[in-house]
Design a protein around this motif. Structure first.
Motif, PDB file in Angstrom:
ATOM      1  N   LEU A 207     -24.584 -54.224 -13.763  1.00  0.00           N
ATOM      2  CA  LEU A 207     -23.865 -53.076 -13.709  1.00  0.00           C
ATOM      3  C   LEU A 207     -23.419 -52.532 -12.175  1.00  0.00           C
ATOM      4  CD1 LEU A 207     -21.688 -51.792 -15.365  1.00  0.00           C
ATOM      5  CD2 LEU A 207     -23.357 -50.061 -15.983  1.00  0.00           C
ATOM      6  N   TYR A 211     -21.455 -55.672 -10.578  1.00  0.00           N
ATOM      7  CA  TYR A 211     -20.145 -55.481 -10.976  1.00  0.00           C
ATOM      8  C   TYR A 211     -19.524 -54.350 -10.157  1.00  0.00           C
ATOM      9  CZ  TYR A 211     -16.976 -55.024 -14.745  1.00  0.00           C
ATOM     10  OH  TYR A 211     -15.724 -55.067 -15.673  1.00  0.00           O
ATOM     11  N   THR A 212     -20.123 -52.935 -10.271  1.00  0.00           N
ATOM     12  CA  THR A 212     -19.311 -52.033  -9.526  1.00  0.00           C
ATOM     13  C   THR A 212     -19.759 -51.806  -8.130  1.00  0.00           C
ATOM     14  OG1 THR A 212     -20.951 -50.570 -10.279  1.00  0.00           O
ATOM     15  CG2 THR A 212     -19.099 -50.945 -11.830  1.00  0.00           C
ATOM     16  N   THR A 214     -21.880 -49.827  -7.280  1.00  0.00           N
ATOM     17  CA  THR A 214     -21.828 -48.356  -6.845  1.00  0.00           C
ATOM     18  C   THR A 214     -23.318 -47.856  -7.940  1.00  0.00           C
ATOM     19  OG1 THR A 214     -20.262 -47.826  -8.612  1.00  0.00           O
ATOM     20  CG2 THR A 214     -19.784 -47.494  -6.340  1.00  0.00           C
ATOM     21  N   GLN A 216     -23.693 -44.268 -10.047  1.00  0.00           N
ATOM     22  CA  GLN A 216     -23.101 -42.925 -10.398  1.00  0.00           C
ATOM     23  C   GLN A 216     -24.002 -42.551 -11.582  1.00  0.00           C
ATOM     24  OE1 GLN A 216     -18.956 -42.391 -11.999  1.00  0.00           O
ATOM     25  NE2 GLN A 216     -18.548 -42.859  -9.661  1.00  0.00           N
ATOM     26  N   MET A 219     -23.737 -43.941 -15.442  1.00  0.00           N
ATOM     27  CA  MET A 219     -22.598 -45.088 -15.147  1.00  0.00           C
ATOM     28  C   MET A 219     -22.463 -45.912 -16.502  1.00  0.00           C
ATOM     29  SD  MET A 219     -24.257 -47.229 -12.152  1.00  0.00           S
ATOM     30  CE  MET A 219     -22.488 -48.172 -11.987  1.00  0.00           C
ATOM     31  N   ALA A 221     -22.188 -45.295 -19.284  1.00  0.00           N
ATOM     32  CA  ALA A 221     -21.064 -44.806 -20.185  1.00  0.00           C
ATOM     33  C   ALA A 221     -21.166 -45.337 -21.590  1.00  0.00           C
ATOM     34  CB  ALA A 221     -19.875 -45.086 -19.601  1.00  0.00           C
ATOM     35  N   LEU A 256      -6.955 -53.778 -20.843  1.00  0.00           N
ATOM     36  CA  LEU A 256      -6.651 -53.497 -19.451  1.00  0.00           C
ATOM     37  C   LEU A 256      -5.440 -54.304 -19.019  1.00  0.00           C
ATOM     38  CD1 LEU A 256     -10.082 -52.880 -17.973  1.00  0.00           C
ATOM     39  CD2 LEU A 256      -8.450 -50.959 -18.672  1.00  0.00           C
ATOM     40  N   ASP A 271      -6.486 -48.608 -25.726  1.00  0.00           N
ATOM     41  CA  ASP A 271      -7.842 -48.237 -25.499  1.00  0.00           C
ATOM     42  C   ASP A 271      -8.875 -48.220 -26.882  1.00  0.00           C
ATOM     43  OD1 ASP A 271      -9.514 -47.607 -23.391  1.00  0.00           O
ATOM     44  OD2 ASP A 271      -9.932 -45.306 -24.202  1.00  0.00           O
TER      45      ASP A 271
ATOM     46  N   ASP B 221      -7.603 -45.199 -17.830  1.00  0.00           N
ATOM     47  CA  ASP B 221      -9.034 -45.478 -18.383  1.00  0.00           C
ATOM     48  C   ASP B 221      -9.347 -44.654 -19.485  1.00  0.00           C
ATOM     49  OD1 ASP B 221      -9.264 -47.866 -16.515  1.00  0.00           O
ATOM     50  OD2 ASP B 221     -10.486 -46.778 -15.217  1.00  0.00           O
ATOM     51  N   ASN B 222      -8.754 -43.442 -19.645  1.00  0.00           N
ATOM     52  CA  ASN B 222      -9.069 -42.417 -20.609  1.00  0.00           C
ATOM     53  C   ASN B 222     -10.353 -41.840 -20.307  1.00  0.00           C
ATOM     54  OD1 ASN B 222      -6.627 -42.443 -22.120  1.00  0.00           O
ATOM     55  ND2 ASN B 222      -7.161 -44.247 -23.216  1.00  0.00           N
ATOM     56  N   SER B 225     -14.485 -40.925 -15.031  1.00  0.00           N
ATOM     57  CA  SER B 225     -15.484 -41.624 -14.430  1.00  0.00           C
ATOM     58  C   SER B 225     -16.280 -42.380 -15.217  1.00  0.00           C
ATOM     59  CB  SER B 225     -16.720 -40.292 -14.135  1.00  0.00           C
ATOM     60  OG  SER B 225     -17.578 -40.758 -13.584  1.00  0.00           O
ATOM     61  N   ASP B 226     -15.992 -43.827 -14.847  1.00  0.00           N
ATOM     62  CA  ASP B 226     -16.711 -45.013 -15.638  1.00  0.00           C
ATOM     63  C   ASP B 226     -16.369 -46.195 -14.806  1.00  0.00           C
ATOM     64  OD1 ASP B 226     -17.543 -46.923 -17.216  1.00  0.00           O
ATOM     65  OD2 ASP B 226     -16.419 -46.542 -19.190  1.00  0.00           O
ATOM     66  N   PRO B 227     -17.505 -46.169 -13.827  1.00  0.00           N
ATOM     67  CA  PRO B 227     -17.375 -47.476 -12.944  1.00  0.00           C
ATOM     68  C   PRO B 227     -17.056 -48.799 -13.292  1.00  0.00           C
ATOM     69  CG  PRO B 227     -19.101 -45.912 -12.346  1.00  0.00           C
ATOM     70  CD  PRO B 227     -18.699 -45.584 -13.853  1.00  0.00           C
ATOM     71  N   ALA B 228     -17.656 -49.087 -14.642  1.00  0.00           N
ATOM     72  CA  ALA B 228     -17.277 -50.495 -15.084  1.00  0.00           C
ATOM     73  C   ALA B 228     -15.877 -50.566 -15.393  1.00  0.00           C
ATOM     74  CB  ALA B 228     -18.184 -50.573 -16.335  1.00  0.00           C
ATOM     75  N   LYS B 229     -15.415 -49.590 -16.064  1.00  0.00           N
ATOM     76  CA  LYS B 229     -13.921 -49.659 -16.511  1.00  0.00           C
ATOM     77  C   LYS B 229     -13.068 -49.692 -15.199  1.00  0.00           C
ATOM     78  CE  LYS B 229     -11.780 -47.969 -20.522  1.00  0.00           C
ATOM     79  NZ  LYS B 229     -11.743 -46.934 -21.544  1.00  0.00           N
ATOM     80  N   SER B 251     -14.216 -40.564  -8.738  1.00  0.00           N
ATOM     81  CA  SER B 251     -14.890 -41.230  -7.405  1.00  0.00           C
ATOM     82  C   SER B 251     -14.037 -42.465  -6.948  1.00  0.00           C
ATOM     83  CB  SER B 251     -16.266 -41.581  -7.452  1.00  0.00           C
ATOM     84  OG  SER B 251     -16.734 -42.383  -6.399  1.00  0.00           O
TER      85      SER B 251
END
Lengths: 305, 393
Positions: A207, A211-212, A214, A216, A219, A221, A256, A271, B221-222, B225-229, B251
């Motif tokens: 991740l 993937y990102t 970054t 955070q 993250m 989530a 998406l 969603d 994204d609803n 903050s969710d980098p993966a999404k 971000s």
């Protein structure tokens, strides 16, 4: 529906599914040994932050992956100590460690928020990467994407085709009987949780490093909890976990892509697709659960194996 | 049941001792972990010591600012952290207390109370979700002044600040409309709220003013903050043919980096320092610059003129609260000239973002020719302008 749409969904599904699959396979191994780890989210966070920190410091993303795996495993050893050696309640210990991980990773990663890294680069497979539809989706990804299926199959082999796997599953079914048969339940559970931690850590690492690219705070989530749910969906089988990750990753990608195309449906409804899909599949396949759930899941073994 | 094995007694004894011990050691463990957890929760509160307080004869002043995320997110929180830095630089006698990663619940009340007990006279709870807990604390401390971003409730000592950015969105939309080759633009929003829809519309209007074929693809994204999404959303847009992407999430790093990796252009939001994540594809961005505003607020508190302020302080292009980020290397000079001319028109009041005729994307006339959309749109708009693909909510 056109080719670009399908290719887009497929490509995104592979990325969204990969880190979930690593974590799910790890959790399958742990639960086969009789231990539910609700702290998986924390294991992934620890993997994500350590992987990112090492990648940022050394500039080598492969060292980062290694660090993510080892950090995840090390963190899971704390969980193992609590629930195996100290016989703590698995659900409470897991949740507590998850919150602990959220705080600790926030501190460790504080200086690394917003740091640019190179991360794992995509490796093109010559010839195959040019294929229509599947080319970009399957053959132009990073190393961890290519490895996830072989590792999943290896986990299945380990569980079902080696004597270690047989012993470990015996512990998951009934620790007392396994102990009477001369096995060492505690040692086997430690080993299972070590492997589960390695895989959860790699999932988090994918991740943040690939993937990102970054770090955070928090993250993951909720990905760790989705992975725990997918274990039930996968009926405690690593190979069926592939299906689970594909369904979940595909649903995320689909919603998406539908939004990007401007589907005339509320984004709030779109969603919900991934979660609804998992619910529907759980309802359809829920009946097999009784047959496959490890009988000794969450049991505490009072012996000293 | 426990197994009947030899040496059972001694083992049981051992177990009993263990059990007793495990109770005690659990307490011990908890005591050991608590400070760590507390430290984690409080983040950096108090770590930023000011450069020699009371540098001149001026009486010292303490302000507190609470961030919902990390101060180095190159986004929403960094913009606020840089503002606090600027306050310290311009008013060296001000001591700034900062706390980051504070969740939007009762935790923030405790952090604020703690800052007040350290002498803070001015508090910025810098997240929309702090509104209710912060207001409760404000009600108990009428002598402490609060500034809250983009909220909808005010009190005598609790004001709202924000800056309208739709003029900037329009201007950068023009750059995007000029630079796209596929005529497809992408927008990743946290939530489908009027504020965000307003930006999407302004960006689209700007793009279509220079490129009538441009269309805007939107993903929500609803989550802020969710980098993966955010990475997945960017990929979904690129796979759809989008070649310029912009966003309103906390971000911008993940979106901008993913765009760069996929070889498309990006336009940032929140903080001005994002271009390092996309050396090739960066166009420009919108940055919020609150530092001078906070400094003015502090001075008005010191002078005792605070209460005469309006309670809802909204900045625009002419204010120093929001600005355009530096141009990226990919932007041709004629695009820069075009955009800068439009910005000058906005500043001079010669142009408006929502200038009729404006139709929604279902073909209904929303603002007839000769009329101009009023400023309340930013808080109420729930329709997309022509050219936006999809529905708002």
């Amino acid at each position: 529906m056109n080719i670009a749409f399908i290719a887009g969904v497929l490509s995104n599904a592979v990325l969204s599914g990969t880190f979930i699959l690593y974590a799910t396979v790890g959790e399958v191994i742990g639960e086969r040994a009789g231990i539910v780890n609700l702290g998986l989210e924390g294991v992934m966070l620890v993997g994500a932050v350590m992987g990112f920190v090492v990648t940022a410091q050394t500039g080598n993303p492969y060292l980062g992956v290694l660090a993510a795996a080892l950090a995840g495993a090390a963190f899971n050893m704390i969980f193992a100590y609590l629930v195996v050696t100290r016989r703590g309640n698995q659900l409470a210990s897991g949740l507590t460690l998850m919150f602990f991980a959220q705080g600790v990773t926030a501190i460790i990663g504080k200086a690394f928020v917003g740091k640019p890294i190179t991360g794992l680069t995509d490796l093109r497979i010559p010839g195959l990467a040019e294929l229509p539809v599947v080319g970009h989706a399957l053959f132009q990804k990073d190393l961890l994407v290519y490895l996830v299926i072989p590792i999943t199959v290896a986990a299945w082999f380990l569980l079902y085709r080696t004597s270690w796997g047989l012993r470990m599953r015996a512990v998951g079914e009934d620790k007392t009987v396994a102990f009477a048969a001369g096995l060492k339940p505690h040692r086997l559970q430690y080993q299972a949780l070590f492997i589960a931690g390695l895989l959860g850590g790699i999932g988090g690492g994918h991740l943040s490093i690939a993937y990102t690219k970054t770090w955070q705070e928090g993250m993951t989530a909720g990905a760790g909890f989705i992975a725990v749910g997918l274990v039930i969906f996968a009926a405690w089988s690593p190979v069926r976990a592939i299906l689970g990750a594909v369904v979940f990753g595909g649903a995320v990608a689909l919603q998406l892509q539908l939004q990007a195309r401007g589907a005339n449906v509320s984004p709030f409804l779109l969603d919900m697709i991934p979660y609804l899909l998992v619910l529907v599949v759980l309802m359809l396949f829920g009946r097999v659960k009784g047959r496959v759930v490890p009988a000794g899941l969450k049991d505490v073994f009072e012996g000293t194996g | 049941m426990f197994l009947k094995v030899p040496a059972e007694n001694s083992r049981r004894k051992g177990l009993a001792v263990l059990k007793q011990f495990s109770g005690k050691s659990f307490v011990l463990l908890c005591t050991a972990l608590l400070p760590l957890l507390a430290f984690a929760a409080c983040g950096a509160s108090g770590t930023s010591t000011p450069p020699a307080a009371a540098a001149d004869a001026h009486a010292s002043f303490t302000m507190g600012i609470i961030h919902v995320g990390s101060k180095t997110d190159a986004g929403y929180n960094q913009a606020h952290a840089e503002a606090a830095e600027l306050v310290q630089k311009n008013l060296p006698y001000v001591k700034v207390l900062e706390a980051e990663n504070i969740p939007e619940n009762a935790d923030v009340s405790r952090v604020i109370e703690n800052m007040i007990s350290q002498g803070a006279k001015f508090i910025v709870p810098a997240s929309f979700g702090y509104l209710d807990p912060a207001m409760q604390v404000a009600a108990m401390h009428p002598d402490i002044m609060f500034d809250h971003p983009a909220g909808f409730k005010q009190a005598d000592n609790f004001h709202t600040y924000w800056a309208a950015s739709d003029q900037h969105s329009y201007a950068l939309g023009m750059a995007a409309g000029k630079m796209t080759k596929t005529n497809k633009l992408g927008f990743i929003g946290g939530f489908s709220i009027p504020n965000v829809i307003d930006s999407i519309n302004a960006f689209t209007l700007g793009a279509r003013s220079v490129n009538p074929k441009a269309e805007m693809h939107v993903i929500f994204d609803n989550t802020w903050s969710d980098p993966a999404k955010e990475a997945a959303s960017t990929n979904a847009l690129v796979d759809q043919g989008v070649d310029v992407v912009t966003m309103i999430v906390d971000s911008p790093i993940t979106v901008v980096q993913t765009a760069e990796q996929r070889g498309i252009y990006s336009v940032g939001f929140h903080s001005t320092g994002v271009q390092k994540y996309a050396p090739k594809g960066w166009i420009s961005g919108i940055g919020f610059t609150w530092g001078n505003f906070f400094a003015r607020e502090i001075q008005s508190i010191e002078k005792g003129t605070w209460k005469s302020n309006p309670k809802n302080l909204l900045g625009d292009l002419n204010s120093d609260m929001v600005t355009l980020a530096p141009w990226g290397s990919a932007v041709p000079d004629d695009v820069k000239t075009l955009v800068e001319a439009k910005v000058a028109d906005f500043k001079a009041g010669k142009a408006q973002v929502f200038t009729g005729p404006v139709k929604d994307n279902k073909g209904n006339m929303k603002i007839p020719a000769g009329k101009v959309g009023d400023a309340s749109l930013v808080n109420t708009i729930d329709w997309y302008v022509e050219g936006v693909i999809g529905q708002g909510s």
